[in-house]
Design a protein around this motif. Structure first.
Motif, PDB file in Angstrom:
ATOM      1  N   UNK A  99       0.849  -1.185   0.000  1.00 59.89           N
ATOM      2  CA  UNK A  99       0.000   0.000   0.000  1.00 59.89           C
ATOM      3  C   UNK A  99       0.885   1.237   0.000  1.00 59.89           C
ATOM      4  N   UNK A 100       0.861   1.982  -1.114  1.00 56.82           N
ATOM      5  CA  UNK A 100       1.673   3.178  -1.244  1.00 56.82           C
ATOM      6  C   UNK A 100       0.926   4.443  -0.828  1.00 56.82           C
ATOM      7  N   UNK A 101      -0.317   4.278  -0.375  1.00 55.70           N
ATOM      8  CA  UNK A 101      -1.091   5.415   0.123  1.00 55.70           C
ATOM      9  C   UNK A 101      -0.769   5.678   1.588  1.00 55.70           C
ATOM     10  N   UNK A 102      -0.879   6.933   1.969  1.00 59.23           N
ATOM     11  CA  UNK A 102      -0.832   7.324   3.376  1.00 59.23           C
ATOM     12  C   UNK A 102      -1.835   8.449   3.573  1.00 59.23           C
ATOM     13  N   UNK A 103      -2.288   8.634   4.788  1.00 62.90           N
ATOM     14  CA  UNK A 103      -3.226   9.712   5.066  1.00 62.90           C
ATOM     15  C   UNK A 103      -3.066  10.233   6.475  1.00 62.90           C
ATOM     16  N   UNK A 104      -3.571  11.439   6.674  1.00 64.18           N
ATOM     17  CA  UNK A 104      -3.551  12.073   7.991  1.00 64.18           C
ATOM     18  C   UNK A 104      -4.900  12.729   8.223  1.00 64.18           C
ATOM     19  N   UNK A 105      -5.502  12.460   9.372  1.00 59.14           N
ATOM     20  CA  UNK A 105      -6.776  13.076   9.741  1.00 59.14           C
ATOM     21  C   UNK A 105      -6.692  13.464  11.203  1.00 59.14           C
ATOM     22  N   UNK A 110       5.059   8.864   0.235  1.00 56.64           N
ATOM     23  CA  UNK A 110       3.821   9.349   0.851  1.00 56.64           C
ATOM     24  C   UNK A 110       3.988   9.453   2.365  1.00 56.64           C
ATOM     25  N   UNK A 111       4.791   8.553   2.943  1.00 57.46           N
ATOM     26  CA  UNK A 111       5.052   8.628   4.366  1.00 57.46           C
ATOM     27  C   UNK A 111       5.828   9.874   4.755  1.00 57.46           C
ATOM     28  N   UNK A 112       6.782  10.283   3.911  1.00 60.40           N
ATOM     29  CA  UNK A 112       7.525  11.520   4.163  1.00 60.40           C
ATOM     30  C   UNK A 112       6.588  12.722   4.142  1.00 60.40           C
ATOM     31  N   UNK A 113       5.679  12.754   3.165  1.00 59.42           N
ATOM     32  CA  UNK A 113       4.739  13.875   3.078  1.00 59.42           C
ATOM     33  C   UNK A 113       3.860  13.940   4.319  1.00 59.42           C
TER      34      UNK A 113
END
Length: 303
Positions: free
Chosen positions: A21-27, A48-51
């Motif tokens: 999974x190359x997606x990452x998210x922040x909420x 994506x983890x760096x972002x």
């Protein structure tokens, strides 16, 4: 508007055909952003983890303006360029979502209250942020769905320039040829939008919107008042449609206080149950911020 209640949910799935999974998210704390990495193997996941790491630092700031967000994205850009050099290629990630100009107060974590004013929607790449109106009873209005962001892609450029009709571009240009990403050697030029934060926002990677039509996203939102139920239903729809990519979804519901909800109810369209005044978003020009929006920008508000 001085007080709102916010309810959020986030979910991600590797999909049916990918190995990682190359997606990452922040909420969290007024920052709701999805990042879809690219670069092969673990490169996209790391990008994506760096972002998200830099966006989490932004979320910890008591206040953040456009300059803070731009500096955050540029720091992610610099780190991702270094990652590409380390891997011997180009690593990159999209970044899109909703950012509050102020961190919620301490008690907001308990009861979801904050002063929303105007918020930012930001975008680099082809992940998307959508908005829907919500009725006073909390039900989203399916046919009010609005794509706030514009894809940074060859397909979208061909459509915007008038070279191709949408149906031709969609049939002839692969959707995944993007013209901007965090980590691009050509640099980044993020889009900024000023938005009224009240309503429902759906932030997603292209693993959702490439497989589930916009009207279907709206219908799923209307059928699921609870944000977590909505996230689950949207991811399930993407998987049922093939699930050929990772899919990440954030849903953010922001409500006016009870007094303003009452005012909205008084001005609602009885047939639709939604306010008469349309929801608006406005793309900010370079150097323009929420506190310095020009009359031209205000006049250019789009539904």
């Amino acid at each position: 508007m001085k007080v709102s209640r916010i309810h959020t949910a986030i979910g991600s799935d590797i999909g049916n055909k990918r190995r990682n999974n190359q997606d990452n998210g922040l909420a969290a704390l007024g920052v709701y952003v999805v990042c879809d990495g690219m670069g092969g193997g673990v490169g996209g996941e790391r990008a994506s983890g760096l972002a998200v790491k830099h966006l989490a630092a932004l979320a910890s700031k008591p206040a953040r303006d456009r300059a803070d967000i731009e500096a955050t994205l540029q720091a992610a850009q610099d780190d991702t360029l270094e990652l590409g050099d380390e891997l011997g290629g180009v690593a990159g990630t999209t970044a899109t979502g909703l950012v509050s100009p102020r961190i919620p107060s301490d008690d907001a974590e308990a009861d979801g209250r904050l002063d929303p004013a105007l918020w930012y929607v930001i975008n680099v790449g082809d992940s998307r942020t959508y908005h829907l109106d919500r009725r006073p009873d909390g039900i989203s209005v399916a046919d009010s769905i609005c794509q706030v962001t514009t894809d940074h892609s060859q397909r979208q450029e061909a459509i915007d320039s008038g070279l191709m009709l949408p149906e031709v571009a969609n049939a002839t240009i692969p959707r995944n040829i993007i013209t901007q990403c965090v980590g691009s050697p050509d640099g980044i030029d993020p889009d900024f939008f000023a938005v009224d934060p009240v309503g429902r926002f759906v932030v997603c990677s292209d693993g959702l919107h490439s497989l589930v039509e916009e009207h279907e996203i709206g219908e799923i939102c209307e059928a699921n008042p609870d944000p977590q139920d909505t996230v689950t239903a949207l991811i399930t729809a993407a998987l049922d449609a093939g699930g050929d990519d990772n899919v990440t979804v954030i849903v953010v519901d922001i409500d006016a206080d009870e007094a303003q909800a009452g005012q909205s109810a008084e001005t609602a369209n009885p047939a639709m149950g939604s306010p008469k005044e349309p929801w608006h978003a406005s793309k900010l020009d370079r150097g323009e911020d929420l506190g310095t929006i020009s009359d031209i920008t205000l006049d250019g508000l789009r539904t």
